[in-house]
Design a protein around this motif. Structure first.
Motif, PDB file in Angstrom:
ATOM      1  N   LEU A 138       0.634  -1.048   0.105  1.00 38.83           N
ATOM      2  CA  LEU A 138       0.108   0.081  -0.025  1.00 38.83           C
ATOM      3  C   LEU A 138       0.880   1.340   0.160  1.00 38.83           C
ATOM      4  CD1 LEU A 138      -2.758  -1.216   2.554  1.00 38.83           C
ATOM      5  CD2 LEU A 138      -2.985  -0.822  -0.054  1.00 38.83           C
ATOM      6  N   ASP A 139       1.931   1.228   0.664  1.00 43.14           N
ATOM      7  CA  ASP A 139       2.860   2.395   0.771  1.00 43.14           C
ATOM      8  C   ASP A 139       4.297   1.931   0.611  1.00 43.14           C
ATOM      9  OD1 ASP A 139       4.386   4.761   1.143  1.00 43.14           O
ATOM     10  OD2 ASP A 139       3.425   4.944   3.305  1.00 43.14           O
ATOM     11  N   ARG A 140       4.965   2.353  -0.596  1.00 43.74           N
ATOM     12  CA  ARG A 140       6.197   1.817  -0.693  1.00 43.74           C
ATOM     13  C   ARG A 140       7.534   3.129  -0.579  1.00 43.74           C
ATOM     14  NH1 ARG A 140       6.548  -2.187  -6.018  1.00 43.74           N
ATOM     15  NH2 ARG A 140       8.635  -2.212  -4.839  1.00 43.74           N
ATOM     16  N   THR A 141       7.206   3.967   0.001  1.00 39.25           N
ATOM     17  CA  THR A 141       7.962   5.228   0.155  1.00 39.25           C
ATOM     18  C   THR A 141       9.062   4.807   1.037  1.00 39.25           C
ATOM     19  OG1 THR A 141       6.443   6.070   1.934  1.00 39.25           O
ATOM     20  CG2 THR A 141       6.268   6.979  -0.213  1.00 39.25           C
ATOM     21  N   GLY A 142       8.933   3.781   1.788  1.00 40.58           N
ATOM     22  CA  GLY A 142      10.129   3.544   2.720  1.00 40.58           C
ATOM     23  C   GLY A 142      11.192   2.690   2.271  1.00 40.58           C
ATOM     24  N   GLU A 143      10.946   2.269   1.045  1.00 39.76           N
ATOM     25  CA  GLU A 143      12.100   1.438   0.474  1.00 39.76           C
ATOM     26  C   GLU A 143      13.038   2.175  -0.384  1.00 39.76           C
ATOM     27  OE1 GLU A 143      10.600  -1.390  -2.293  1.00 39.76           O
ATOM     28  OE2 GLU A 143       9.381   0.227  -3.376  1.00 39.76           O
ATOM     29  N   ILE A 208      -7.002 -15.159  -9.967  1.00 38.50           N
ATOM     30  CA  ILE A 208      -6.133 -14.371  -9.135  1.00 38.50           C
ATOM     31  C   ILE A 208      -6.890 -13.308  -8.547  1.00 38.50           C
ATOM     32  CG2 ILE A 208      -3.913 -13.372  -9.062  1.00 38.50           C
ATOM     33  CD1 ILE A 208      -3.086 -14.881 -11.571  1.00 38.50           C
ATOM     34  N   LEU A 209      -6.649 -13.142  -7.269  1.00 29.43           N
ATOM     35  CA  LEU A 209      -7.152 -11.839  -6.627  1.00 29.43           C
ATOM     36  C   LEU A 209      -6.184 -11.049  -5.769  1.00 29.43           C
ATOM     37  CD1 LEU A 209     -10.756 -11.697  -5.066  1.00 29.43           C
ATOM     38  CD2 LEU A 209      -8.931 -10.365  -3.925  1.00 29.43           C
ATOM     39  N   GLN A 210      -6.095  -9.864  -5.784  1.00 27.74           N
ATOM     40  CA  GLN A 210      -5.213  -9.026  -5.269  1.00 27.74           C
ATOM     41  C   GLN A 210      -5.811  -8.461  -3.744  1.00 27.74           C
ATOM     42  OE1 GLN A 210      -2.553  -6.659  -8.047  1.00 27.74           O
ATOM     43  NE2 GLN A 210      -4.452  -6.762  -9.296  1.00 27.74           N
ATOM     44  N   ILE A 211      -4.880  -8.317  -2.944  1.00 30.97           N
ATOM     45  CA  ILE A 211      -5.014  -7.488  -1.863  1.00 30.97           C
ATOM     46  C   ILE A 211      -3.965  -6.735  -1.247  1.00 30.97           C
ATOM     47  CG2 ILE A 211      -6.493  -9.261  -0.832  1.00 30.97           C
ATOM     48  CD1 ILE A 211      -4.262 -10.140   1.024  1.00 30.97           C
ATOM     49  N   GLY A 212      -4.247  -5.483  -0.642  1.00 33.16           N
ATOM     50  CA  GLY A 212      -3.179  -4.767  -0.355  1.00 33.16           C
ATOM     51  C   GLY A 212      -3.037  -4.795   0.932  1.00 33.16           C
ATOM     52  N   VAL A 213      -1.702  -4.745   1.382  1.00 35.18           N
ATOM     53  CA  VAL A 213      -1.147  -4.765   2.915  1.00 35.18           C
ATOM     54  C   VAL A 213       0.050  -3.674   3.084  1.00 35.18           C
ATOM     55  CG1 VAL A 213      -1.416  -7.394   2.752  1.00 35.18           C
ATOM     56  CG2 VAL A 213       0.738  -6.496   2.086  1.00 35.18           C
ATOM     57  N   ASP A 214       0.209  -3.517   4.307  1.00 36.54           N
ATOM     58  CA  ASP A 214       1.059  -2.458   4.782  1.00 36.54           C
ATOM     59  C   ASP A 214       2.508  -3.275   4.891  1.00 36.54           C
ATOM     60  OD1 ASP A 214      -0.698  -0.465   5.527  1.00 36.54           O
ATOM     61  OD2 ASP A 214      -1.066  -1.608   7.776  1.00 36.54           O
ATOM     62  N   TYR A 215       3.455  -2.350   4.469  1.00 37.48           N
ATOM     63  CA  TYR A 215       4.836  -2.807   3.981  1.00 37.48           C
ATOM     64  C   TYR A 215       5.893  -2.364   4.945  1.00 37.48           C
ATOM     65  CZ  TYR A 215       9.158  -3.007   1.119  1.00 37.48           C
ATOM     66  OH  TYR A 215      10.531  -3.125   0.770  1.00 37.48           O
ATOM     67  N   PHE A 216       6.546  -3.165   5.235  1.00 40.19           N
ATOM     68  CA  PHE A 216       7.844  -2.697   6.240  1.00 40.19           C
ATOM     69  C   PHE A 216       9.146  -3.405   5.558  1.00 40.19           C
ATOM     70  CE2 PHE A 216       3.916  -4.397   8.517  1.00 40.19           C
ATOM     71  CZ  PHE A 216       3.947  -3.304   9.650  1.00 40.19           C
ATOM     72  N   PRO A 217       9.798  -2.314   5.257  1.00 33.25           N
ATOM     73  CA  PRO A 217      11.192  -2.511   4.337  1.00 33.25           C
ATOM     74  C   PRO A 217      12.164  -2.997   5.210  1.00 33.25           C
ATOM     75  CG  PRO A 217      10.787  -0.108   5.076  1.00 33.25           C
ATOM     76  CD  PRO A 217       9.408  -0.889   5.233  1.00 33.25           C
ATOM     77  N   ARG A 218      13.218  -3.713   4.639  1.00 32.93           N
ATOM     78  CA  ARG A 218      14.232  -4.521   5.430  1.00 32.93           C
ATOM     79  C   ARG A 218      14.930  -3.390   6.251  1.00 32.93           C
ATOM     80  NH1 ARG A 218      17.915  -8.867   4.808  1.00 32.93           N
ATOM     81  NH2 ARG A 218      16.273  -9.765   3.178  1.00 32.93           N
ATOM     82  N   THR A 219      15.418  -3.519   7.356  1.00 29.56           N
ATOM     83  CA  THR A 219      16.062  -2.847   8.332  1.00 29.56           C
ATOM     84  C   THR A 219      17.533  -3.308   8.536  1.00 29.56           C
ATOM     85  OG1 THR A 219      15.165  -3.972  10.262  1.00 29.56           O
ATOM     86  CG2 THR A 219      14.306  -1.904   9.160  1.00 29.56           C
TER      87      THR A 219
END
Length: 258
Positions: A138-143, A208-219
């Motif tokens: 849903l939000d990829r700004t952290g990568e 195929i069905l898509q769902i949005g999830v919160d994203y946690f980038p590698r730390t």
């Protein structure tokens, strides 16, 4: 007359596997989170059993020893070791081959999403009677901007080349039924395998069905998915797949994704 909704039949076994290369910093958290979610699903009657598989891709740190120790302490944990490094494609093919569940999920050891989302994905798979659930971030700004730009163009290229509407095709959260794996033969040895699974499944007529999830980038640790060598390999495998798809025979009545 009041209609009482029927309780869906539980899945017999959920297989979750993690391709790992030098993931000593993440292995305990990843397997522990998966175990907690699976135990909750068993308690709720959503699944009857589960297995957690670590695919050790010839790691050079403590990952192999840690994985073996976890398997020795928990019968639900299994480990498959590669003698040589086979990259993401080889690791995913090993994981799919080793998995024995009627539903199979793979994801990265750094847990790019909250593992509790697995329960939601299972509900979607069952409620909408689809064959594969593919998650998107849903939000990829952290990568970071480099990977965000790379992913934007890569997803657009795949959509254009293969007619798919999957919006985050390389995200490591795909839950699929056994019948997909029984029919689809994956060939990629590189990171294109994420797209190959979805493209072959869609072309074969699986839903195929898509769902949005919160994203946690590698730390911690290092990701190599945006390196030039990886991108070059993905483009080569993409071109080969285009020619092979001419011979794919649908196994269901319709083709689609949502």
């Amino acid at each position: 007359m009041t209609v009482v909704p029927q309780t869906p039949e539980p899945f017999k076994k959920l297989s979750i596997f993690f391709p790992m290369w030098n993931e000593e910093l993440y292995i305990h958290r990843a397997v522990g989170a998966a175990r907690t979610v699976c135990e909750d699903l068993v308690t709720e009657g959503r699944i009857l059993d589960y297995e957690l598989i670590v695919v050790d891709d010839a790691s050079t740190d403590a990952t192999p020893e840690l994985a073996d120790a976890m398997a020795a302490a928990d019968p639900h944990v299994r480990v498959v070791h590669h003698d040589v490094n086979r990259k993401l494609g080889g690791s995913l093919k090993t994981g799919f081959s080793a998995a024995t569940g009627d539903v199979v999920l793979y994801t990265d050891a750094d847990l790019p999403f909250e593992m509790t989302e697995v329960a939601r994905a299972l509900r979607v798979l069952q409620m909408y009677e689809v064959d594969l659930v593919s998650a998107y971030r849903l939000d990829r700004t952290g990568e970071g901007p480099r990977r965000a730009i790379y992913s934007f163009f890569y997803n657009g290229l795949v959509q254009l080349a293969f007619g798919t509407r999957i919006r985050d095709i390389n995200f490591a959260f795909k839950l699929c039924r056994r019948r997909v794996l029984d029919h689809v033969t994956l060939k990629s040895e590189g990171s294109f395998i994420d797209a190959e699974l979805v493209i072959r499944a869609q072309r074969s007529g699986f839903q195929i069905l898509q769902i949005g999830v919160d994203y946690f980038p590698r730390t911690r640790g290092v990701s190599t998915l945006s390196s030039f060598g990886v991108i070059r390999t993905m483009v080569g495998e993409m071109l080969r797949l285009r020619s092979e798809l001419k011979h794919v025979v649908p196994v269901t009545g319709s083709t689609g994704s949502s």
